[in-house]
Design an enzyme around this catalytic site. Structure first.
Site, mmCIF file in Angstrom:
data_model
loop_
_atom_site.group_PDB
_atom_site.id
_atom_site.type_symbol
_atom_site.label_atom_id
_atom_site.label_comp_id
_atom_site.label_asym_id
_atom_site.label_seq_id
_atom_site.Cartn_x
_atom_site.Cartn_y
_atom_site.Cartn_z
ATOM 1 N N LEU A 101 0.822 -1.206 0.000
ATOM 2 C CA LEU A 101 0.000 0.000 0.000
ATOM 3 C C LEU A 101 0.861 1.263 0.000
ATOM 4 O O LEU A 101 2.041 1.229 0.327
ATOM 5 C CB LEU A 101 -0.921 -0.029 1.217
ATOM 6 C CG LEU A 101 -1.859 -1.255 1.259
ATOM 7 C CD1 LEU A 101 -2.407 -1.482 2.656
ATOM 8 C CD2 LEU A 101 -2.988 -1.082 0.241
ATOM 9 N N PRO A 102 0.242 2.411 -0.348
ATOM 10 C CA PRO A 102 1.038 3.629 -0.549
ATOM 11 C C PRO A 102 1.641 4.246 0.698
ATOM 12 O O PRO A 102 2.706 4.853 0.633
ATOM 13 C CB PRO A 102 0.030 4.601 -1.190
ATOM 14 C CG PRO A 102 -1.057 3.746 -1.742
ATOM 15 C CD PRO A 102 -1.139 2.570 -0.840
ATOM 16 N N THR A 134 6.086 0.529 2.190
ATOM 17 C CA THR A 134 7.143 1.330 2.789
ATOM 18 C C THR A 134 6.494 2.297 3.769
ATOM 19 O O THR A 134 5.884 3.293 3.367
ATOM 20 C CB THR A 134 7.933 2.106 1.719
ATOM 21 O OG1 THR A 134 8.568 1.174 0.840
ATOM 22 C CG2 THR A 134 8.998 2.982 2.361
ATOM 23 N N LYS A 219 14.374 -0.457 5.194
ATOM 24 C CA LYS A 219 13.953 0.112 3.914
ATOM 25 C C LYS A 219 14.174 1.626 3.898
ATOM 26 O O LYS A 219 14.629 2.181 2.888
ATOM 27 C CB LYS A 219 12.477 -0.209 3.657
ATOM 28 C CG LYS A 219 11.912 0.415 2.382
ATOM 29 C CD LYS A 219 12.638 -0.067 1.134
ATOM 30 C CE LYS A 219 12.188 0.680 -0.118
ATOM 31 N NZ LYS A 219 10.846 0.322 -0.559
#
Length: 348
Positions: A101-102, A134, A219
């Protein structure tokens, strides 16, 4: 008598899943098995998720998907996947659920919303929840804690409780399509080992980073380094052009010496130097600056504030990519910094 004491000692150990077994036994009593993971739910079928889900289907997994885009849902239905209208319905049909997802807010909504994955309260069908978005480490840890407090509806194959892994990826759209992503994974190591075949159906590298939230933290650090290295490579190549050295020549030097990095040898920012990268497509089809600036660098900067650490390169990178967004380049690949910030020239 000795045998009775041995049995009493064994019974004193708390054999909860994942297995903790005493050091004097040569093998664990309980093992996670990945063979049980036949049905996978996938939520978030954007540029990355679409390709990751496709690769899971190619690997033979039974897929159930959900996305707010009805057209992409129809595409997967036509490919043989099941489609569901809400995340909670995906959970009810899946052994494992993967989200891509964003942002943190989207992940929180998919997990905790009125029709979210945790709608059932303390009882869950999926044994494993994997978030490859992220997001910030704090959100990953918060959701992981919520999942760990749940109980499985069906305690199959000795799994007694569900687990969550934060498993963001590196490699971008091209690697997602080729199935060569790298997964940075935080959470239970036992759950990570059980999920490894799933990761390898979508990528070629998996790296266990430690406890919950560590995958998300890794990340952010990776993308910060990527953003800064792209600035350094672009600045050096543009300077070289101004001094009379072609970008191709400098790239050969970089890639055979100490300046070699991903931004020079795999994702070169100069149009005409390398085929198959965004710079060869007028900076289209890559990692949009608005995602780099508004998401990755924002999260990295927020994390530096949380721990009270000075990170001047993070601030400078934010400043440069923000300016590119303000100048109308937010949808172009972040490597366009070479052209639009440093005024670099195409290789003829």
């Amino acid at each position: 008598m000795a045998m009775s004491r041995f049995r009493a000692l064994i019974s004193s150990f708390n054999f909860k899943s994942p297995l903790i077994f005493p050091p004097f036994l040569s093998s664990p009593i309980r093992r996670f098995s990945s063979s049980q993971f036949e049905s996978i739910g996938f939520i978030g079928l954007g540029n990355m998720g679409f390709r990751m889900a496709q690769n899971l289907m190619k690997a033979g997994y039974k897929l159930t998907v959900h996305d707010i885009n009805c057209n992409v849902m129809k595409t997967f239905f036509d490919m043989g996947a099941l489609t569901k209208g809400t995340p909670s319905e995906v959970a009810e049909a899946s052994d494992v659920v993967i989200t891509m997802l964003p942002s943190s807010s989207h992940v929180l909504d998919v997990y905790n919303g009125p029709n979210g994955l945790l709608k059932g309260g303390n009882f869950l069908r999926p044994r494993l929840l994997i978030d490859s978005s992220t997001i910030d480490p704090q959100t990953s840890r918060k959701i992981s804690a919520s999942v760990s407090n749940c109980t499985l509806k069906d305690k199959k194959d000795l799994w007694e409780n569900p687990f969550m892994l934060d498993a963001p990826v590196s490699g971008g759209v091209l690697a997602a399509e080729a199935g060569t992503l790298t997964f940075m994974v935080g959470g239970s190591e036992y759950a990570y080992l059980a999920a490894k075949p799933i990761f390898l159906a979508m990528g070629k590298n998996t790296i266990y980073c430690g406890g919950a939230g560590n995958g998300s933290a890794a990340k952010l650090c990776n993308n910060l380094a990527m953003a800064v290295s792209m600035l350094g490579v672009s600045e050096a190549l543009a300077l070289g052009q101004s001094l009379g050295i072609t970008a191709s020549t400098l790239t050969k030097i970089f890639n055979s010496s100490s300046a070699r990095c991903w931004s020079s040898d795999t994702y070169n920012p100069v149009p005409g130097v390398m085929e198959g990268v965004p710079s060869s497509r007028n900076y289209g089809g890559g990692f949009a600056i608005k995602l780099m600036q508004a998401k990755d660098l924002y999260l990295a900067a927020a994390s530096t504030k949380d721990i009270g650490r000075e990170c001047p390169l993070t601030s400078k990178a934010q400043e440069i990519y923000t300016k590119l967004c303000e100048d109308g380049h937010e949808s172009e690949d972040f490597s366009c910094v070479f052209r639009h910030y440093y005024s670099g020239k195409d290789e003829v």
